[in-house]
Write a protein that holds these residues in place. Structure first.
Motif, PDB file in Angstrom:
ATOM      1  N   ASP A 142      -4.671   0.672   9.720  1.00 24.85           N
ATOM      2  CA  ASP A 142      -5.357   0.046   8.585  1.00 24.85           C
ATOM      3  C   ASP A 142      -4.381  -0.064   7.410  1.00 24.85           C
ATOM      4  OD1 ASP A 142      -6.956  -0.835   6.563  1.00 24.85           O
ATOM      5  OD2 ASP A 142      -8.328   0.888   6.583  1.00 24.85           O
ATOM      6  N   PRO A 143      -3.944  -1.271   7.026  1.00 24.78           N
ATOM      7  CA  PRO A 143      -2.998  -1.427   5.916  1.00 24.78           C
ATOM      8  C   PRO A 143      -3.473  -0.798   4.614  1.00 24.78           C
ATOM      9  CG  PRO A 143      -3.205  -3.494   7.127  1.00 24.78           C
ATOM     10  CD  PRO A 143      -4.271  -2.569   7.653  1.00 24.78           C
ATOM     11  N   ASP A 144      -4.796  -0.714   4.413  1.00 23.96           N
ATOM     12  CA  ASP A 144      -5.317  -0.156   3.168  1.00 23.96           C
ATOM     13  C   ASP A 144      -4.959   1.318   2.986  1.00 23.96           C
ATOM     14  OD1 ASP A 144      -6.357  -2.406   2.046  1.00 23.96           O
ATOM     15  OD2 ASP A 144      -8.387  -2.113   2.816  1.00 23.96           O
ATOM     16  N   GLU A 145      -4.623   2.004   4.077  1.00 28.55           N
ATOM     17  CA  GLU A 145      -4.194   3.396   3.957  1.00 28.55           C
ATOM     18  C   GLU A 145      -2.928   3.516   3.112  1.00 28.55           C
ATOM     19  OE1 GLU A 145      -3.882   5.581   7.591  1.00 28.55           O
ATOM     20  OE2 GLU A 145      -5.682   4.656   8.456  1.00 28.55           O
ATOM     21  N   LEU A 146      -2.114   2.471   3.090  1.00 28.76           N
ATOM     22  CA  LEU A 146      -0.920   2.444   2.248  1.00 28.76           C
ATOM     23  C   LEU A 146      -1.135   1.625   0.989  1.00 28.76           C
ATOM     24  CD1 LEU A 146       1.984   1.987   4.828  1.00 28.76           C
ATOM     25  CD2 LEU A 146       1.156   4.083   3.777  1.00 28.76           C
ATOM     26  N   ILE A 147      -1.854   0.532   1.108  1.00 32.42           N
ATOM     27  CA  ILE A 147      -2.009  -0.384  -0.028  1.00 32.42           C
ATOM     28  C   ILE A 147      -2.755   0.284  -1.179  1.00 32.42           C
ATOM     29  CG2 ILE A 147      -3.111  -2.516  -0.815  1.00 32.42           C
ATOM     30  CD1 ILE A 147      -2.555  -3.658   2.013  1.00 32.42           C
ATOM     31  N   SER A 156      13.606  10.130   3.312  1.00 33.09           N
ATOM     32  CA  SER A 156      13.164   8.775   3.583  1.00 33.09           C
ATOM     33  C   SER A 156      13.170   8.498   5.076  1.00 33.09           C
ATOM     34  CB  SER A 156      14.085   7.775   2.876  1.00 33.09           C
ATOM     35  OG  SER A 156      15.364   7.784   3.481  1.00 33.09           O
ATOM     36  N   THR A 157      12.449   7.449   5.467  1.00 34.03           N
ATOM     37  CA  THR A 157      12.460   7.034   6.863  1.00 34.03           C
ATOM     38  C   THR A 157      13.865   6.609   7.278  1.00 34.03           C
ATOM     39  OG1 THR A 157      10.144   6.363   6.731  1.00 34.03           O
ATOM     40  CG2 THR A 157      11.434   5.432   8.517  1.00 34.03           C
ATOM     41  N   SER A 158      14.646   6.081   6.351  1.00 34.26           N
ATOM     42  CA  SER A 158      16.035   5.713   6.645  1.00 34.26           C
ATOM     43  C   SER A 158      16.843   6.941   7.041  1.00 34.26           C
ATOM     44  CB  SER A 158      16.672   5.042   5.427  1.00 34.26           C
ATOM     45  OG  SER A 158      15.927   3.937   4.993  1.00 34.26           O
ATOM     46  N   VAL A 159      16.640   8.050   6.345  1.00 29.81           N
ATOM     47  CA  VAL A 159      17.341   9.289   6.679  1.00 29.81           C
ATOM     48  C   VAL A 159      16.915   9.788   8.055  1.00 29.81           C
ATOM     49  CG1 VAL A 159      17.624  11.726   6.040  1.00 29.81           C
ATOM     50  CG2 VAL A 159      17.764   9.941   4.295  1.00 29.81           C
ATOM     51  N   GLU A 160      15.641   9.610   8.391  1.00 27.49           N
ATOM     52  CA  GLU A 160      15.164  10.010   9.711  1.00 27.49           C
ATOM     53  C   GLU A 160      15.930   9.275  10.809  1.00 27.49           C
ATOM     54  OE1 GLU A 160      12.111  12.260  10.869  1.00 27.49           O
ATOM     55  OE2 GLU A 160      13.611  12.957   9.445  1.00 27.49           O
ATOM     56  N   SER A 203       5.296   7.052  -3.921  1.00 24.08           N
ATOM     57  CA  SER A 203       4.618   5.998  -3.174  1.00 24.08           C
ATOM     58  C   SER A 203       4.599   6.406  -1.712  1.00 24.08           C
ATOM     59  CB  SER A 203       5.335   4.650  -3.322  1.00 24.08           C
ATOM     60  OG  SER A 203       4.603   3.619  -2.688  1.00 24.08           O
ATOM     61  N   PRO A 204       3.538   6.110  -0.993  1.00 22.55           N
ATOM     62  CA  PRO A 204       3.485   6.509   0.421  1.00 22.55           C
ATOM     63  C   PRO A 204       4.484   5.722   1.259  1.00 22.55           C
ATOM     64  CG  PRO A 204       1.596   5.129  -0.140  1.00 22.55           C
ATOM     65  CD  PRO A 204       2.299   5.436  -1.426  1.00 22.55           C
ATOM     66  N   PHE A 205       5.227   6.408   2.136  1.00 27.65           N
ATOM     67  CA  PHE A 205       6.211   5.773   3.009  1.00 27.65           C
ATOM     68  C   PHE A 205       6.226   6.536   4.333  1.00 27.65           C
ATOM     69  CE2 PHE A 205      10.844   3.981   3.188  1.00 27.65           C
ATOM     70  CZ  PHE A 205      10.523   3.316   4.362  1.00 27.65           C
ATOM     71  N   PRO A 206       5.294   6.218   5.241  1.00 25.68           N
ATOM     72  CA  PRO A 206       5.205   6.968   6.493  1.00 25.68           C
ATOM     73  C   PRO A 206       6.274   6.540   7.488  1.00 25.68           C
ATOM     74  CG  PRO A 206       3.634   5.185   6.521  1.00 25.68           C
ATOM     75  CD  PRO A 206       4.295   5.140   5.159  1.00 25.68           C
ATOM     76  N   TYR A 249       3.433  -1.324   5.276  1.00 19.76           N
ATOM     77  CA  TYR A 249       4.284  -0.809   4.203  1.00 19.76           C
ATOM     78  C   TYR A 249       4.786  -1.938   3.320  1.00 19.76           C
ATOM     79  CZ  TYR A 249       8.287   1.082   1.728  1.00 19.76           C
ATOM     80  OH  TYR A 249       9.174   1.428   0.741  1.00 19.76           O
ATOM     81  N   VAL A 250       5.250  -3.015   3.930  1.00 21.62           N
ATOM     82  CA  VAL A 250       5.731  -4.168   3.164  1.00 21.62           C
ATOM     83  C   VAL A 250       4.602  -4.736   2.318  1.00 21.62           C
ATOM     84  CG1 VAL A 250       6.566  -6.544   3.382  1.00 21.62           C
ATOM     85  CG2 VAL A 250       7.605  -4.726   4.761  1.00 21.62           C
ATOM     86  N   GLN A 251       3.427  -4.839   2.887  1.00 19.69           N
ATOM     87  CA  GLN A 251       2.277  -5.309   2.108  1.00 19.69           C
ATOM     88  C   GLN A 251       2.038  -4.410   0.905  1.00 19.69           C
ATOM     89  OE1 GLN A 251      -1.308  -6.268   4.488  1.00 19.69           O
ATOM     90  NE2 GLN A 251       0.006  -6.154   6.292  1.00 19.69           N
ATOM     91  N   SER A 252       2.082  -3.093   1.121  1.00 21.68           N
ATOM     92  CA  SER A 252       1.768  -2.160   0.040  1.00 21.68           C
ATOM     93  C   SER A 252       2.753  -2.277  -1.108  1.00 21.68           C
ATOM     94  CB  SER A 252       1.732  -0.723   0.573  1.00 21.68           C
ATOM     95  OG  SER A 252       3.032  -0.224   0.849  1.00 21.68           O
ATOM     96  N   LYS A 253       4.046  -2.391  -0.804  1.00 19.25           N
ATOM     97  CA  LYS A 253       5.045  -2.477  -1.870  1.00 19.25           C
ATOM     98  C   LYS A 253       4.933  -3.799  -2.628  1.00 19.25           C
ATOM     99  CE  LYS A 253       7.485   0.352  -2.678  1.00 19.25           C
ATOM    100  NZ  LYS A 253       7.305   1.610  -3.454  1.00 19.25           N
TER     101      LYS A 253
END
Length: 357
Positions: A101-106, A212-216, A92-95, A165-169
């Motif tokens: 544009d939310p649709d880039e993830l959704i 993950s972004t968390s690791v970053e 799943s995309p997680f930038p 991201y929240v919207q996409s998930k």
């Protein structure tokens, strides 16, 4: 010898070159399964094998296969799921920064999940475990002291800020549940089973460059690149435990049709994380690590120049707690502590640098 294309213990893992995906592949192989994993290009096969070696598995032999498939295309998914009993849909995309544009993830999150489910159903797969997120549970709500559970859903229409991201998930998970309810009958008439795993921020051993972004965030703290810390608190869970929870959700009969939150203990603040890392590294190495909070005026001043800062403003000072009581009670899941997850991340970071900026 049985035909490997019909071996019932084959599992498809989508996104096997990613942080969680690689750990899921490793856990499955260590448990004796055959694994097929999707990658975007043939060159990524070497990345998967390298991460497995870093995790202590040098040669999986013919128990590891690869398939080329993309979340944004129908091509390749029928071949990817062929002969598989289970599917772990991890990709799943997680930038690191949120798109305008939310649709880039959704679109890739929702449409990719539906492509996987459709192919799995048509191939007679028994159960799909979807990697969702706490993002699909704990956002868009009024502030609360209670811990969120699997009964909660993120409220996208509450008027409160919700990131792309929240919207996409949230949209992807809801679409998955709707699909199995309405279109989940397999060719033999049996229903395609679905379970979801909803982790908070995932940390733990870094096996390769895709993290993950968390690791970053941990990397930035360790390298002293955050002299002042945002006043944020977040849940933590070890990637090894999230992989284990996927296997439990895949095999346990009582997991069918269920969501499972994954969190280790209570939330931690960025300041608590920095202090933990500083203490672990010792005085000399830890001296560069900032442990003071960034004042609000400084964050607001930086917001017009940084999409990442703008995206974090709504989380400042907020506390979103969650409980993994269901996973522990129903499946017997027992996660490592949040401190163990942080330290494991710190100790495995030096070898790798993420390609993300």
């Amino acid at each position: 010898m049985s035909d490997p294309s019909t071996t019932p213990d084959r599992v498809l893992v989508t996104g096997g070159s990613g942080f969680l995906g690689a750990h899921c592949v490793l856990a499955l192989l260590n448990a004796g399964y055959r694994v097929r994993t999707t990658i975007r290009t043939p060159a990524r096969a070497a990345d998967v094998r390298s991460q497995l070696a870093a995790g202590g598995l040098d040669d999986p032999g013919d128990r590891l296969e690869f398939a080329i498939a993309h979340l944004t295309s129908d091509e390749g998914w029928a071949e990817a799921v062929a002969g598989c009993r289970f599917v772990l849909h991890v990709a799943s995309p997680f930038p690191s920064t949120q798109p305008k544009d939310p649709d880039e993830l959704i679109r890739p999150a929702r449409d990719g999940a539906l492509r996987v489910l459709r192919a799995a159903r048509d191939a007679g797969v028994e159960r799909v475990v979807l990697t969702s997120s706490f993002a699909a549970i704990g956002y868009g709500h009024a502030p609360t002291d209670r811990a969120f559970t699997e009964e909660d859903w993120t409220e996208l229409d509450s008027g409160r800020p919700v990131s792309p991201y929240v919207q996409s998930k949230t949209i992807a998970e809801r679409a998955a549940w709707d699909f199995v309810a309405e279109h989940g009958a397999r060719p033999d008439g049996a229903p395609l089973e679905l379970a979801t795993v909803n982790p908070v921020g995932i940390l733990g051993p870094v096996l390769g460059p895709d993290v993950s972004t968390s690791v970053e965030l941990i990397r930035l703290v360790k390298e002293g690149r955050l002299p002042r810390l945002p006043d944020v608190r977040f849940g933590i869970v070890d990637v090894r435990d999230v992989a284990e929870l996927h296997l439990l959700a895949m095999t346990r009969p009582e997991a069918a049709g269920q969501r499972f939150l994954a969190i280790a203990g209570d939330v931690m603040s960025a300041q608590e994380v920095a202090l933990l890392i500083r203490g672990h590294l010792g005085e000399a190495a830890g001296r560069r690590i900032g442990t003071k909070l960034m004042p609000m005026w400084m964050l607001k001043a930086a917001a017009p120049f940084s999409r990442r800062v703008r995206g974090s403003l709504s989380d400042l000072g907020s506390v979103r707690r969650a409980t993994s009581a269901k996973a522990q009670t129903v499946l017997g899941w027992s996660p490592r502590t949040r401190e163990e997850a942080v330290i494991a991340t710190v100790d495995t970071l030096p070898t790798y640098r993420s390609h993300r900026s």
